[in-house]
Design a protein around this motif. Structure first.
Motif, PDB file in Angstrom:
ATOM      1  N   LYS A 190      72.132 -13.151  29.539  1.00  0.00           N
ATOM      2  CA  LYS A 190      71.007 -13.394  30.450  1.00  0.00           C
ATOM      3  C   LYS A 190      69.794 -13.908  29.682  1.00  0.00           C
ATOM      4  N   ALA A 191      69.625 -13.421  28.434  1.00  0.00           N
ATOM      5  CA  ALA A 191      68.507 -13.884  27.604  1.00  0.00           C
ATOM      6  C   ALA A 191      68.635 -15.366  27.290  1.00  0.00           C
ATOM      7  N   VAL A 192      69.853 -15.830  27.105  1.00  0.00           N
ATOM      8  CA  VAL A 192      70.112 -17.240  26.822  1.00  0.00           C
ATOM      9  C   VAL A 192      69.607 -18.122  27.964  1.00  0.00           C
ATOM     10  N   ASP A 193      69.758 -17.640  29.181  1.00  0.00           N
ATOM     11  CA  ASP A 193      69.391 -18.433  30.359  1.00  0.00           C
ATOM     12  C   ASP A 193      68.547 -17.586  31.307  1.00  0.00           C
ATOM     13  N   PHE A 245      70.787  -0.705  38.954  1.00  0.00           N
ATOM     14  CA  PHE A 245      71.728  -1.806  39.151  1.00  0.00           C
ATOM     15  C   PHE A 245      72.843  -1.424  40.115  1.00  0.00           C
ATOM     16  N   GLY A 246      73.263  -0.159  40.054  1.00  0.00           N
ATOM     17  CA  GLY A 246      74.312   0.304  40.965  1.00  0.00           C
ATOM     18  C   GLY A 246      73.876   0.184  42.412  1.00  0.00           C
ATOM     19  N   PHE A 247      72.593   0.528  42.670  1.00  0.00           N
ATOM     20  CA  PHE A 247      72.059   0.402  44.029  1.00  0.00           C
ATOM     21  C   PHE A 247      72.064  -1.062  44.475  1.00  0.00           C
ATOM     22  N   LEU A 248      71.587  -1.965  43.592  1.00  0.00           N
ATOM     23  CA  LEU A 248      71.517  -3.384  43.929  1.00  0.00           C
ATOM     24  C   LEU A 248      72.902  -3.962  44.204  1.00  0.00           C
ATOM     25  N   THR A 249      73.855  -3.651  43.313  1.00  0.00           N
ATOM     26  CA  THR A 249      75.201  -4.227  43.474  1.00  0.00           C
ATOM     27  C   THR A 249      75.913  -3.653  44.702  1.00  0.00           C
ATOM     28  N   PHE A 250      75.692  -2.355  44.994  1.00  0.00           N
ATOM     29  CA  PHE A 250      76.295  -1.772  46.188  1.00  0.00           C
ATOM     30  C   PHE A 250      75.704  -2.412  47.440  1.00  0.00           C
ATOM     31  N   GLY A 298      74.780 -11.941  38.762  1.00  0.00           N
ATOM     32  CA  GLY A 298      74.380 -12.517  37.486  1.00  0.00           C
ATOM     33  C   GLY A 298      74.355 -11.505  36.357  1.00  0.00           C
ATOM     34  N   CYS A 299      75.153 -10.426  36.472  1.00  0.00           N
ATOM     35  CA  CYS A 299      75.164  -9.367  35.454  1.00  0.00           C
ATOM     36  C   CYS A 299      75.481  -9.907  34.060  1.00  0.00           C
ATOM     37  N   PHE A 300      76.385 -10.869  34.010  1.00  0.00           N
ATOM     38  CA  PHE A 300      76.708 -11.515  32.733  1.00  0.00           C
ATOM     39  C   PHE A 300      76.415 -13.015  32.815  1.00  0.00           C
ATOM     40  N   GLY A 301      75.334 -13.334  33.529  1.00  0.00           N
ATOM     41  CA  GLY A 301      74.922 -14.729  33.650  1.00  0.00           C
ATOM     42  C   GLY A 301      76.032 -15.606  34.205  1.00  0.00           C
ATOM     43  N   ASP A 302      76.129 -16.813  33.650  1.00  0.00           N
ATOM     44  CA  ASP A 302      77.196 -17.737  34.050  1.00  0.00           C
ATOM     45  C   ASP A 302      78.406 -17.624  33.138  1.00  0.00           C
ATOM     46  N   ALA A 303      78.345 -16.700  32.168  1.00  0.00           N
ATOM     47  CA  ALA A 303      79.450 -16.549  31.212  1.00  0.00           C
ATOM     48  C   ALA A 303      80.651 -15.892  31.868  1.00  0.00           C
ATOM     49  N   ILE A 304      80.408 -14.816  32.619  1.00  0.00           N
ATOM     50  CA  ILE A 304      81.484 -14.096  33.310  1.00  0.00           C
ATOM     51  C   ILE A 304      81.029 -13.840  34.739  1.00  0.00           C
ATOM     52  N   PHE A 322      81.267 -12.043  38.325  1.00  0.00           N
ATOM     53  CA  PHE A 322      81.732 -10.833  39.000  1.00  0.00           C
ATOM     54  C   PHE A 322      81.416 -10.937  40.479  1.00  0.00           C
ATOM     55  N   THR A 323      82.343 -10.439  41.310  1.00  0.00           N
ATOM     56  CA  THR A 323      82.017 -10.273  42.723  1.00  0.00           C
ATOM     57  C   THR A 323      81.096  -9.055  42.826  1.00  0.00           C
ATOM     58  N   PRO A 324      80.367  -8.901  43.935  1.00  0.00           N
ATOM     59  CA  PRO A 324      79.494  -7.734  44.077  1.00  0.00           C
ATOM     60  C   PRO A 324      80.222  -6.401  43.912  1.00  0.00           C
ATOM     61  N   TRP A 325      81.421  -6.281  44.477  1.00  0.00           N
ATOM     62  CA  TRP A 325      82.161  -5.024  44.331  1.00  0.00           C
ATOM     63  C   TRP A 325      82.596  -4.806  42.896  1.00  0.00           C
ATOM     64  N   GLU A 326      83.007  -5.852  42.201  1.00  0.00           N
ATOM     65  CA  GLU A 326      83.365  -5.729  40.788  1.00  0.00           C
ATOM     66  C   GLU A 326      82.151  -5.296  39.967  1.00  0.00           C
ATOM     67  N   SER A 327      80.988  -5.844  40.283  1.00  0.00           N
ATOM     68  CA  SER A 327      79.755  -5.464  39.584  1.00  0.00           C
ATOM     69  C   SER A 327      79.421  -3.997  39.842  1.00  0.00           C
ATOM     70  N   PHE A 328      79.603  -3.564  41.085  1.00  0.00           N
ATOM     71  CA  PHE A 328      79.322  -2.169  41.431  1.00  0.00           C
ATOM     72  C   PHE A 328      80.248  -1.227  40.667  1.00  0.00           C
ATOM     73  N   VAL A 329      81.535  -1.554  40.618  1.00  0.00           N
ATOM     74  CA  VAL A 329      82.499  -0.726  39.881  1.00  0.00           C
ATOM     75  C   VAL A 329      82.131  -0.679  38.402  1.00  0.00           C
ATOM     76  N   LYS A 330      81.717  -1.820  37.848  1.00  0.00           N
ATOM     77  CA  LYS A 330      81.299  -1.871  36.441  1.00  0.00           C
ATOM     78  C   LYS A 330      80.123  -0.943  36.191  1.00  0.00           C
ATOM     79  N   ASP A 331      79.151  -0.953  37.107  1.00  0.00           N
ATOM     80  CA  ASP A 331      77.977  -0.092  36.960  1.00  0.00           C
ATOM     81  C   ASP A 331      78.358   1.387  37.041  1.00  0.00           C
ATOM     82  N   ILE A 332      79.280   1.714  37.929  1.00  0.00           N
ATOM     83  CA  ILE A 332      79.720   3.111  38.065  1.00  0.00           C
ATOM     84  C   ILE A 332      80.445   3.568  36.804  1.00  0.00           C
ATOM     85  N   ILE A 333      81.293   2.701  36.254  1.00  0.00           N
ATOM     86  CA  ILE A 333      82.010   3.046  35.012  1.00  0.00           C
ATOM     87  C   ILE A 333      81.024   3.280  33.871  1.00  0.00           C
TER      88      ILE A 333
END
Length: 367
Positions: free
Chosen positions: A21-24, A88-93, A105-111, A113-124
């Motif tokens: 995210k810092a890159v862009d 972030f968990g609140f936002l992604t949920f 945009g959790c990992f910018g344009d590099a990776i 994620f769908t919103p649900w994938e982002s939410f699961v990542k935040d929970i983990i």
């Protein structure tokens, strides 16, 4: 051993997330703007502060990730990262449940994620941080004294300083010019013509699912378009099944070739498609603006003059308003699609037979 490994893994995830995210940072700020739109949190006042908020979030991720990696001020670091994960968990949920921001945009344009994938990542990550609280509970309970302070504080301070300077340089470079590492589909060397062909050969397939309600029993069914057509009981005369207006859904059935180039569609002010003309031209100079009303009149005049001076190129000014440009041909494009290409306003993209050979902020283009 286990707690050290877990600590390092979580720290590296935060550092990588912050780095891409810092890159862009400008690109990440566009994502932040989406959360302030009327369809999401309806806070238009904060749109102008989106870049500032983006910088704060990225700095927190980077610094806290680094502090966790070197185990510096562990209690404070774990507490701050936990709060960040909850936020972030609140936002992604919210994004996932209400289907409003399709890419956080959790990992910018590099990776992506769908919103649900982002939410699961935040929970983990949140669970991982809570586990670290438990594993390090004895150390966290100790009072810090002169005798218990780390002996290598000087080394950590130097490392932290070097890390900070590097990240600040990367962020400033991305804001003032172009990202040092370009994770977008519109990087230099991309052949738009080839990408368009790949999209055409392997398109995504969607099916409509109708929401049907039985007027006699009240039963509700979701039926795909093929079954609806093939089974006459749903639509024959006298059928109790009625389509519920506004509740039909279009679902992805087959993922095609994924590329942001699918949104590269340029039209003249009357709606005539100019895309093929542009990507087939020997050379094309495209001046983009996602906020036409905010362009400096002096800068716009200089950009148009330089673009017009190249007699070998097809030249278009592309924005969301059909009267933005004064001496070059005006063309239209979706504002979100323009932001995917341009990280400054205005921005110049140069194509050669549809291949991107140069891209830069307009202020650099005219220098």
């Amino acid at each position: 051993m286990i707690k050290g490994l877990l600590r390092c893994i979580i720290a590296i995830i935060f550092i990588l997330s912050g780095f891409v995210k810092a890159v862009d940072l400008v690109g990440f700020s566009f994502k932040m703007e989406e959360y302030f739109e009327p369809s999401v949190f309806d806070m238009p006042f904060f749109v102008k502060f989106a870049l500032l908020f983006s910088i704060i979030v990225v700095v927190l991720e980077l610094w806290l990730g680094f502090m966790l990696l070197v185990k510096f001020k562990l209690k404070l670091t774990l507490s701050a990262l936990t709060a960040l994960c909850v936020f972030f968990g609140f936002l992604t949920f919210y994004s996932a449940y209400f289907n409003v921001v399709t890419d956080c945009g959790c990992f910018g344009d590099a990776i992506k994620f769908t919103p649900w994938e982002s939410f699961v990542k935040d929970i983990i990550l949140l669970v991982g941080l809570l586990i670290l609280f438990i594993l390090y509970r004895k150390e966290l309970g100790k009072k810090v004294t002169t005798s218990t302070q780390p002996k290598n504080n000087k080394f950590l301070s130097i490392a932290f300083g070097i890390f900070s300077v590097m990240m600040i340089y990367i962020m400033v470079q991305g804001i003032m010019n172009e990202p040092i590492i370009d994770f977008r589909d519109y990087k230099i060397g991309t052949d738009l013509k080839t990408e368009k062909e790949k999209i055409t050969k392997s398109p995504s397939e969607y099916k409509t699912f109708y929401s049907l309600k039985n007027s006699k029993t009240g039963e509700v069914l979701k039926v795909n378009q093929d079954d609806y057509i093939n089974q006459t009981k749903y639509w024959e005369e006298g059928s109790p099944w009625k389509i519920e207006e506004g509740k039909n859904e279009s679902k992805l059935i087959k993922e095609g070739y994924k590329s942001e180039i699918v949104k590269f569609k340029i039209e003249d002010p009357t709606g005539i498609d100019l895309t093929d003309e542009i990507i087939n031209a020997p050379k094309a100079i495209l001046v983009f603006s996602y906020h036409p009303k905010e362009i400096s009149a002096v800068l716009l005049q200089k950009v148009e003059a330089k673009a017009n001076s190249d007699k070998t190129a097809v030249v278009y000014g592309i924005s969301t308003i059909p009267t933005t440009f004064k001496t070059i041909k005006n063309a239209m494009m979706d504002g979100t699609a323009i932001k995917t290409i341009a990280r400054s306003n205005p921005f110049v993209l140069t194509l050669q037979h549809g291949k991107i050979i140069d891209k830069q902020p307009a202020k650099n283009y005219v220098d």
